[in-house]
Design a protein around this motif. Structure first.
Motif, PDB file in Angstrom:
ATOM      1  N   GLN A  35      27.152  -9.555  -5.403  1.00 36.82           N
ATOM      2  CA  GLN A  35      28.150  -9.439  -6.075  1.00 36.82           C
ATOM      3  C   GLN A  35      28.856 -10.803  -6.431  1.00 36.82           C
ATOM      4  N   ASP A  36      28.629 -11.689  -5.537  1.00 36.93           N
ATOM      5  CA  ASP A  36      29.125 -13.336  -6.131  1.00 36.93           C
ATOM      6  C   ASP A  36      28.158 -13.844  -7.129  1.00 36.93           C
ATOM      7  N   ARG A  37      26.870 -13.552  -7.094  1.00 41.85           N
ATOM      8  CA  ARG A  37      26.085 -13.906  -8.365  1.00 41.85           C
ATOM      9  C   ARG A  37      26.504 -13.415  -9.740  1.00 41.85           C
ATOM     10  N   GLU A  38      26.851 -12.033  -9.573  1.00 41.87           N
ATOM     11  CA  GLU A  38      27.326 -11.286 -10.677  1.00 41.87           C
ATOM     12  C   GLU A  38      28.566 -11.913 -11.161  1.00 41.87           C
ATOM     13  N   ARG A  39      29.586 -12.344 -10.324  1.00 40.72           N
ATOM     14  CA  ARG A  39      30.668 -12.918 -10.679  1.00 40.72           C
ATOM     15  C   ARG A  39      30.464 -14.261 -11.497  1.00 40.72           C
ATOM     16  N   ALA A  40      29.678 -14.934 -10.680  1.00 40.94           N
ATOM     17  CA  ALA A  40      29.341 -16.362 -11.153  1.00 40.94           C
ATOM     18  C   ALA A  40      28.693 -16.315 -12.744  1.00 40.94           C
ATOM     19  N   LEU A  41      28.137 -15.355 -13.111  1.00 41.86           N
ATOM     20  CA  LEU A  41      27.469 -15.002 -14.238  1.00 41.86           C
ATOM     21  C   LEU A  41      28.554 -14.636 -15.018  1.00 41.86           C
ATOM     22  N   ILE A  42      29.489 -13.917 -14.838  1.00 42.96           N
ATOM     23  CA  ILE A  42      30.742 -13.611 -15.546  1.00 42.96           C
ATOM     24  C   ILE A  42      31.473 -14.732 -15.933  1.00 42.96           C
ATOM     25  N   GLU A  43      32.005 -15.702 -15.091  1.00 39.56           N
ATOM     26  CA  GLU A  43      32.686 -16.784 -15.069  1.00 39.56           C
ATOM     27  C   GLU A  43      31.867 -17.946 -15.868  1.00 39.56           C
ATOM     28  N   VAL A  87      18.053 -20.556 -24.862  1.00 38.28           N
ATOM     29  CA  VAL A  87      18.565 -21.736 -24.337  1.00 38.28           C
ATOM     30  C   VAL A  87      20.155 -21.437 -23.879  1.00 38.28           C
ATOM     31  N   VAL A  88      20.799 -20.413 -24.743  1.00 42.65           N
ATOM     32  CA  VAL A  88      22.138 -20.042 -24.258  1.00 42.65           C
ATOM     33  C   VAL A  88      22.044 -19.299 -22.855  1.00 42.65           C
ATOM     34  N   ARG A  89      21.081 -18.489 -22.816  1.00 43.03           N
ATOM     35  CA  ARG A  89      20.908 -17.692 -21.441  1.00 43.03           C
ATOM     36  C   ARG A  89      20.694 -18.658 -20.467  1.00 43.03           C
ATOM     37  N   THR A  90      19.719 -19.627 -20.759  1.00 43.09           N
ATOM     38  CA  THR A  90      19.337 -20.553 -19.495  1.00 43.09           C
ATOM     39  C   THR A  90      20.559 -21.571 -18.932  1.00 43.09           C
ATOM     40  N   ALA A  91      21.466 -21.936 -19.906  1.00 45.68           N
ATOM     41  CA  ALA A  91      22.935 -22.720 -20.025  1.00 45.68           C
ATOM     42  C   ALA A  91      23.567 -21.642 -19.175  1.00 45.68           C
ATOM     43  N   THR A  92      23.654 -20.532 -19.325  1.00 43.78           N
ATOM     44  CA  THR A  92      24.789 -19.458 -18.596  1.00 43.78           C
ATOM     45  C   THR A  92      24.132 -19.410 -17.149  1.00 43.78           C
ATOM     46  N   CYS A  93      22.842 -19.404 -16.867  1.00 47.18           N
ATOM     47  CA  CYS A  93      22.271 -19.322 -15.448  1.00 47.18           C
ATOM     48  C   CYS A  93      22.583 -20.690 -14.682  1.00 47.18           C
ATOM     49  N   GLU A  94      22.539 -21.786 -15.351  1.00 42.61           N
ATOM     50  CA  GLU A  94      22.723 -23.242 -14.595  1.00 42.61           C
ATOM     51  C   GLU A  94      24.144 -23.183 -14.403  1.00 42.61           C
ATOM     52  N   MET A  95      25.076 -22.705 -15.210  1.00 42.15           N
ATOM     53  CA  MET A  95      26.500 -22.812 -15.112  1.00 42.15           C
ATOM     54  C   MET A  95      26.921 -21.925 -13.911  1.00 42.15           C
ATOM     55  N   ALA A  96      26.302 -20.633 -13.777  1.00 39.82           N
ATOM     56  CA  ALA A  96      26.386 -19.832 -12.839  1.00 39.82           C
ATOM     57  C   ALA A  96      26.048 -20.450 -11.499  1.00 39.82           C
ATOM     58  N   LEU A  97      24.894 -21.130 -11.505  1.00 42.21           N
ATOM     59  CA  LEU A  97      24.385 -21.883 -10.318  1.00 42.21           C
ATOM     60  C   LEU A  97      25.480 -23.034  -9.808  1.00 42.21           C
ATOM     61  N   HIS A  98      25.957 -23.518 -10.856  1.00 41.45           N
ATOM     62  CA  HIS A  98      26.795 -24.804 -10.643  1.00 41.45           C
ATOM     63  C   HIS A  98      28.136 -24.256  -9.969  1.00 41.45           C
ATOM     64  N   LEU A  99      28.546 -23.182 -10.476  1.00 43.67           N
ATOM     65  CA  LEU A  99      29.774 -22.399  -9.879  1.00 43.67           C
ATOM     66  C   LEU A  99      29.871 -22.226  -8.555  1.00 43.67           C
TER      67      LEU A  99
END
Length: 154
Positions: A35-43, A87-99
């Motif tokens: 649930q938190d990983r999904e929230r992180a992807l949305i954010e 590259v946009v998909r990868t950036a989204t994942c990296e941003m989610a991990l950062h969050l």
């Protein structure tokens, strides 16, 4: 809100798990609840959309900033206006991990005032960039105002 590709995220949870499984220091991702990983992807998707991109959205009714028209990658190749680039998909994942793993942003403990002889400089506290450098570097060719982007004039 459920994770919905094209509506509130650029990448599915399964794809994010795959992308981040190859990233060094990504243990915080898998140890976090689904649930938190999904929230992180949305954010993360929302944060990326706030950066401002060259080109224009592909359809006026699309809820997200991608796909886009008149876009080129770092090498100058045209990007299909019907897809979100990897590259946009990868950036989204990296941003989610950062969050999920970065400490909360706090104002920098900058020197507030410095005096040398007759010269005096006063600083104001600043917040660090909430977007990691790795994400900005991935998205640089697409960002408006980036020295690495190219705006195509129709």
């Amino acid at each position: 809100m459920p994770l919905t590709i094209g509506t509130n995220t650029y990448v599915s949870l399964a794809d994010a798990d795959d992308i981040l499984s190859f990233k060094l220091h990504s243990g915080g991702w898998k140890s976090t609840s689904e649930q938190d990983r999904e929230r992180a992807l949305i954010e993360a998707t929302a944060a990326i959309d706030r950066l401002g991109f060259n080109g224009s959205i592909a359809r006026y009714d699309q809820p997200l900033g991608w796909p886009r028209l008149r876009m080129r990658d770092r090498e100058g190749r045209s990007i299909d206006p019907n897809v979100v680039p990897q590259v946009v998909r990868t950036a989204t994942c990296e941003m989610a991990l950062h969050l999920l793993t970065a400490p909360e942003l706090k104002p920098s403990p900058a020197v507030s005032r410095k005096r040398v002889g007759d010269l005096e400089i006063q600083y104001r506290a600043t917040l660090p960039d909430p977007v990691p450098l790795s994400v900005r570097q991935l998205l640089a060719p697409f960002l408006a105002g980036s020295p690495y982007s190219v705006e195509l004039i129709p």
